[in-house]
Design a protein around this motif. Sequence first.
Motif, short mmCIF file in Angstrom:
data_model
loop_
_atom_site.label_atom_id
_atom_site.label_comp_id
_atom_site.label_asym_id
_atom_site.label_seq_id
_atom_site.Cartn_x
_atom_site.Cartn_y
_atom_site.Cartn_z
N ALA A 274 31.96 -7.35 30.52
CA ALA A 274 31.90 -7.40 32.21
C ALA A 274 30.51 -7.21 32.40
O ALA A 274 29.98 -7.71 33.65
CB ALA A 274 32.59 -6.31 32.85
N VAL A 275 29.48 -6.58 31.78
CA VAL A 275 28.16 -6.48 31.94
C VAL A 275 27.46 -7.63 32.15
O VAL A 275 26.64 -7.94 33.14
CB VAL A 275 27.41 -5.54 30.76
N GLY A 276 27.49 -8.54 31.26
CA GLY A 276 26.93 -9.95 31.13
C GLY A 276 27.62 -10.79 32.23
O GLY A 276 26.76 -11.44 33.01
N HIS A 277 28.71 -10.59 32.51
CA HIS A 277 29.63 -11.53 33.47
C HIS A 277 28.95 -11.31 35.04
O HIS A 277 28.71 -11.95 35.61
CB HIS A 277 30.99 -11.35 33.45
N LEU B 43 37.75 -5.67 34.92
CA LEU B 43 37.13 -7.18 35.35
C LEU B 43 37.40 -8.27 34.40
O LEU B 43 37.23 -8.16 33.38
CB LEU B 43 35.47 -6.92 35.51
N TYR B 44 37.94 -9.45 34.94
CA TYR B 44 38.51 -10.43 33.99
C TYR B 44 37.07 -11.28 33.79
O TYR B 44 35.99 -11.69 34.85
CB TYR B 44 39.26 -11.36 34.86
N VAL B 45 36.72 -11.76 32.68
CA VAL B 45 35.76 -12.66 32.24
C VAL B 45 36.13 -13.98 31.99
O VAL B 45 36.92 -14.14 30.99
CB VAL B 45 34.72 -11.76 31.02
N VAL C 187 39.14 -12.91 29.18
CA VAL C 187 39.70 -11.54 28.68
C VAL C 187 39.24 -10.55 29.55
O VAL C 187 38.27 -10.74 30.50
CB VAL C 187 39.13 -11.61 27.24
N ARG C 188 39.78 -9.26 29.35
CA ARG C 188 39.26 -8.18 30.02
C ARG C 188 38.84 -7.31 29.10
O ARG C 188 39.61 -7.19 28.09
CB ARG C 188 40.46 -7.77 31.19
#
Length: 499
Positions: A268-271, A231-233, A258-259
């Motif tokens: 990705a968890v926070g995003h 997942l792109y953040v 970034v990924r």
Amino acid sequence: MEKGQDLAASGGEKGPEQHAIDVAPIEVEHGDGKGDDVIHAGDDTEKERLVIVEEPQKKKSTRVAALDAFRGLTIVLMVLVDDAGGAYERMDHSPWNGCTLADFVMPFFLFIVGVAIAFAMKRVPNMGAAVKKVSVRTLKMLFWGLLLQGGYSHAPNDLAYGVDMKEIRWCGILQRIALVYFVVALIEVFTIKARPATVRSGPYAIFDAYRWQWLGGFIVFVVYMVTTFSLYVPDWSYVYHLDGDVNDGKRFTVQCGVRGHLDPACNAVGHVDRVVWGINHLYSQPVWIRTKDCTFSSPETGPLRADAPAWCLAPFDPEGLLSSISSILSGTIGIHYGHVLIHFKTHKERLKHWLSMGISLLLLGILLHFTKAIPINKQLYSISYVCFTAGAAGIVLSAFYMLIDVWGLRVPFLFLEWIGMNAMLVYVLAAQGIFAAFVNGWYYESSDKTLVNWIQKHVFVNVWHSERLGTLLYVIFGEILFWGVVSGILHKLGIYWKL
């Protein structure tokens, strides 16, 4: 540690079936006097018991006490790290990578929920009724989770209540338990026809017999890993709010783009949580403020570094959506331990399987962490964290089972059993501070002059001339011991709190 960050478990003895923290009664019968075990899941009023035949016509009933003791230990750890973690922050949650005492609480609860589901869903006479029961209990847990951790309750020190719906926290401990219970229990219900009455011999037969449960766990694993590393953040920003703080009202921008990063800023968890829930609905006091990047006092709380990165004051939810999906694996491993207890016929077989699996998971988690492939991280609920904590849970359960149910050393662990039998009550009244808030409501002259504060200050802190030691002793004797005695009295009266 955020207030009451962890719980779960299994059945009751005299009282009705308990849930959210209690799932189902357990009955193991050696009914023919030949040593063959048949384990049944009782209804809401049955006792959880181990029936041992001394003679073909005489039966003696005792509890499968290891499950209650395990659950009670987890509740005790939760209260300890919640209320003494501020004084001894090294036992509180790890600021980021790593594992401390507090980091075992949540996965231990989810593990015991899984064990209990194996018995609760051993027999499903009516699939529609079973799905309804699972759904209703899930909704109850979600409701209590929002009430206790969504921001509505300000216990124990603040006597006010209420929450701004623009800032209500949607995630929390009971919400995570609800998700894990819902998914794991429904898989167990829907695969009832594929469930074997007996399991053939062989080291991998138990895995094959319950392959649908493991397939569900594998899907969860794939979803988490693919999302985490692909997942792109993008860059993101937030406005910091804290009355009286020099940064109050200031907007911070965090640069990512970034990924596959597992650092605090760009994971990705926070995003996912920022997109799904909105940043104003996340936990506002994340433990990462104690990292070396944010303070020279790490791993304890201290003033921010002058060069602290922009994310240090940002919200982050330790019970977020993606990390809760990963936590389903803790319940999946727990239900496997329950299946072993159901189908394996001797103590030796059960302990051999439990310990070999527990040690293997523990070593795998350590290997992933120290090779830096996937660090052990509670906030992200990383796969190495799942393996490490599930392995530890399996070893602890095995130890309790051997000491209590095999060797019969039950008396030294009655304290933990009592707390485990009324885990929901202790969680709400003790860990969430509802009882302390009630007592604090009766103050003298000012709201800080309460019986709770007087006992902590004059009986513990002043006597030992130490704020830290006094706080720790108060938590041990004024909270844990107190609620152990209360739980024991309620057990003798046959009173249990269920959902």
